[in-house]
Every structure is written in structure tokens, then in C-alpha cells.
Motif scaffolding. Sequence first.
Motif, PDB file in Angstrom:
ATOM      1  N   GLY A 185      18.626   4.146  28.395  1.00 49.05           N
ATOM      2  CA  GLY A 185      17.832   5.594  29.357  1.00 49.05           C
ATOM      3  C   GLY A 185      17.085   4.602  30.667  1.00 49.05           C
ATOM      4  O   GLY A 185      16.789   6.566  30.858  1.00 49.05           O
ATOM      5  N   GLN A 202       9.976   2.438  16.571  1.00 48.35           N
ATOM      6  CA  GLN A 202      10.811   3.214  16.939  1.00 48.35           C
ATOM      7  C   GLN A 202      10.113   3.570  18.391  1.00 48.35           C
ATOM      8  O   GLN A 202       9.163   3.597  18.518  1.00 48.35           O
ATOM      9  N   ASN A 207      15.251   1.992  19.402  1.00 45.48           N
ATOM     10  CA  ASN A 207      14.274   1.230  18.170  1.00 45.48           C
ATOM     11  C   ASN A 207      13.900  -0.347  18.547  1.00 45.48           C
ATOM     12  O   ASN A 207      14.863  -0.770  18.982  1.00 45.48           O
ATOM     13  N   GLN A 251      14.423   8.000  27.372  1.00 47.78           N
ATOM     14  CA  GLN A 251      14.741   6.729  26.012  1.00 47.78           C
ATOM     15  C   GLN A 251      14.456   7.209  24.950  1.00 47.78           C
ATOM     16  O   GLN A 251      13.310   7.669  24.667  1.00 47.78           O
ATOM     17  N   ASN A 252      14.724   6.554  24.091  1.00 43.55           N
ATOM     18  CA  ASN A 252      14.727   6.868  22.534  1.00 43.55           C
ATOM     19  C   ASN A 252      15.213   5.782  21.908  1.00 43.55           C
ATOM     20  O   ASN A 252      16.895   5.700  21.301  1.00 43.55           O
ATOM     21  N   ARG A 263      13.213  13.801  27.215  1.00 44.33           N
ATOM     22  CA  ARG A 263      13.490  12.070  26.581  1.00 44.33           C
ATOM     23  C   ARG A 263      14.289  11.689  27.487  1.00 44.33           C
ATOM     24  O   ARG A 263      15.566  12.117  27.569  1.00 44.33           O
ATOM     25  N   TRP A 316      10.179   5.142  22.750  1.00 48.73           N
ATOM     26  CA  TRP A 316       9.905   6.621  24.139  1.00 48.73           C
ATOM     27  C   TRP A 316       9.514   5.815  25.372  1.00 48.73           C
ATOM     28  O   TRP A 316       9.077   5.827  25.058  1.00 48.73           O
ATOM     29  N   CYS A 317      10.396   7.244  26.349  1.00 51.59           N
ATOM     30  CA  CYS A 317       9.830   7.460  27.826  1.00 51.59           C
ATOM     31  C   CYS A 317      11.043   8.413  27.723  1.00 51.59           C
ATOM     32  O   CYS A 317      11.837   9.086  27.760  1.00 51.59           O
ATOM     33  N   ASP A 318       9.163   9.146  27.871  1.00 43.69           N
ATOM     34  CA  ASP A 318       9.745  10.458  29.291  1.00 43.69           C
ATOM     35  C   ASP A 318       9.592  10.440  30.520  1.00 43.69           C
ATOM     36  O   ASP A 318       9.005   9.921  31.332  1.00 43.69           O
ATOM     37  N   GLU A 348       0.612   5.841  23.444  1.00 45.93           N
ATOM     38  CA  GLU A 348       1.331   6.451  24.027  1.00 45.93           C
ATOM     39  C   GLU A 348       0.383   6.257  25.703  1.00 45.93           C
ATOM     40  O   GLU A 348      -0.692   6.335  26.043  1.00 45.93           O
TER      41      GLU A 348
END
Length: 281
Positions: free
Chosen positions: A246, A198, A212, A209-210, A207, A200-202, A273
Motif C-alpha cells: 500500500g 493489524q 497484518n 495500507q491495511n 486508507r 494501517w496507514c492513511d 496511532e
Amino acid sequence: MKLLRVGPQGAEKPAVLDSAGKLRDLSGHARDIDGETLSPAGLAALAAIDVASLPVIEGMPRIGACIARPVNFLCIGLNYADHAAESGVPLPKEPIMFLKSLGAICGPNDDVLIPRGSTKTDWEVELGVVIGTKASYISEAEAMDHVAGYCVVNDVSERAFQVEREGTWDKGKGCDTFGPIGPWLVTADEVGDPQNLQMWCDVDEVRMQNGNTRTMIFDVRAVVSYASQFMTLYPGDIIATGTPPGVAFGMKPEPRYLRAGQAMRAGIAGLGEQSQRLVAA
């Protein structure tokens, strides 16, 4: 193992993150986290160390890029089916490759500079594959034997420079600080299957990008083998394997690109992270 480099820019020293989350000094056992250390023999030597016996690094030192002196920083474009869909382009028939400037590499939490004249600076969380054994003309069946580990990469991009000006993508991909890497390199034995991670990017704690890694068009095995048909991959080289959907470039009806004063946070399950503040160059 989770290997990293800590200290002021240009004077980082090798370290390992222990099971309790403490930083341990590796400088008595390795020159740096580089191609020599990431070779099978180098990693085997590190694995034999009693990590609890290493000196603790106290405080909150700066974390540098988790790999020193790669020969190649290779990137794969449009490698997620869902990202290609949001970009409105057909799936590529073979991997799209480009080289990111080595000058773009920076620490995972260093400031990211928005270039002068930029209007469309964007984010891209990506799985970084780190080479451990020299690879040239290898098959897919051999590919994973050449992988030392994985890390988080943010393939920061300036879209106007990349796609609206003459020439190749490189001018929008290789700007200073456009390649935060880390916080650490996680060795392949700890990661297991790289095709189910998984990510992600905030941006400003929202959020964006989410995704896989399972939605990659060309998986890690295919990418490493394919790249080796065109260039020799050396120990310590990094391959950023593409981004999930995203990104600002795919927003409809109006993209919201990065501005000075904003903050990004990108992560991948098991790999940690990274976070950056955006500042004007």
C-alpha cells in the motif's frame, strides 16, 4: 505498560499511560525511557509501582519519541510477502538490513519535513521492536527474551534518493524527521503474539495500507536473531521490521507521492496511532 515521553523537544520526561487513558509522571522513578529503564530489572521496578499514585500530567503535552538515545535504529527491507509482490521483486532469501540515521527520530505527531529536491517521499507503517537486553550472536530460541516491547514506526522514505541515485538506501531513509516513533512503547507482556497485529496507514484520511504482521517473511524472532549475528543490539535499540503493501512506490500505473500540506496517520492494533503533517524543509 504503555511507556512514553512527553514535553518539549530535548526536554521530554518519562510517563506512563494508565488504564483510564491518563498520563502519569514517571520522572520520580526513572531517568528516561532508555536502555536502563527497558532492562528486565528496570521494567520489573516500574511494574511494581502503583500507577494510580503517580502525579497526573494535565493538559495535552507534546509526545516525544517513546525511546531516548538508542544506539541503533535498524530497519528490515522487503519483509512482507505482499509488499514484495507489489514492488515486483522476488522474496529475499535472508533479511535485508539497513541503518536509519538517529537524526531521523522524532515524535509521533511532529511535522515530517519533505526534503529539498524530493519528488518521491513515501510512507511505511512498521512494527518497531525495542530491545531490552544486550544481544550478540543469539539464537532464534533466545530472541524473544531480549525484547522489551513494541511501538509504531513510520519508516518515511524518499524513493528517488533511495533507489535512483548512487550508493545505498540510506540517503533516502535517514532524512530529518523520517523516523516518527510512538506514541508509546507497549511492553512485550501486554502485546502477546507480535505476528498477528493489524496495521494501517492513511494519507489525507484515505486508507492506503491495511496489513497484518502475519505476512512477514522473517518474523520478529528471526529478525532479532539474524541482526545479532552482524551487530550487538543494545537495550533501547529499535528494529523497524518492514511494511505491508500500500505504499506509493507500489502504486500502478502512477504513484502518488507525498506533498507539503498533506497528513499521514499510522497505527497498529494495541500500540496506538501517530499522525504527522507534511511540510517543506
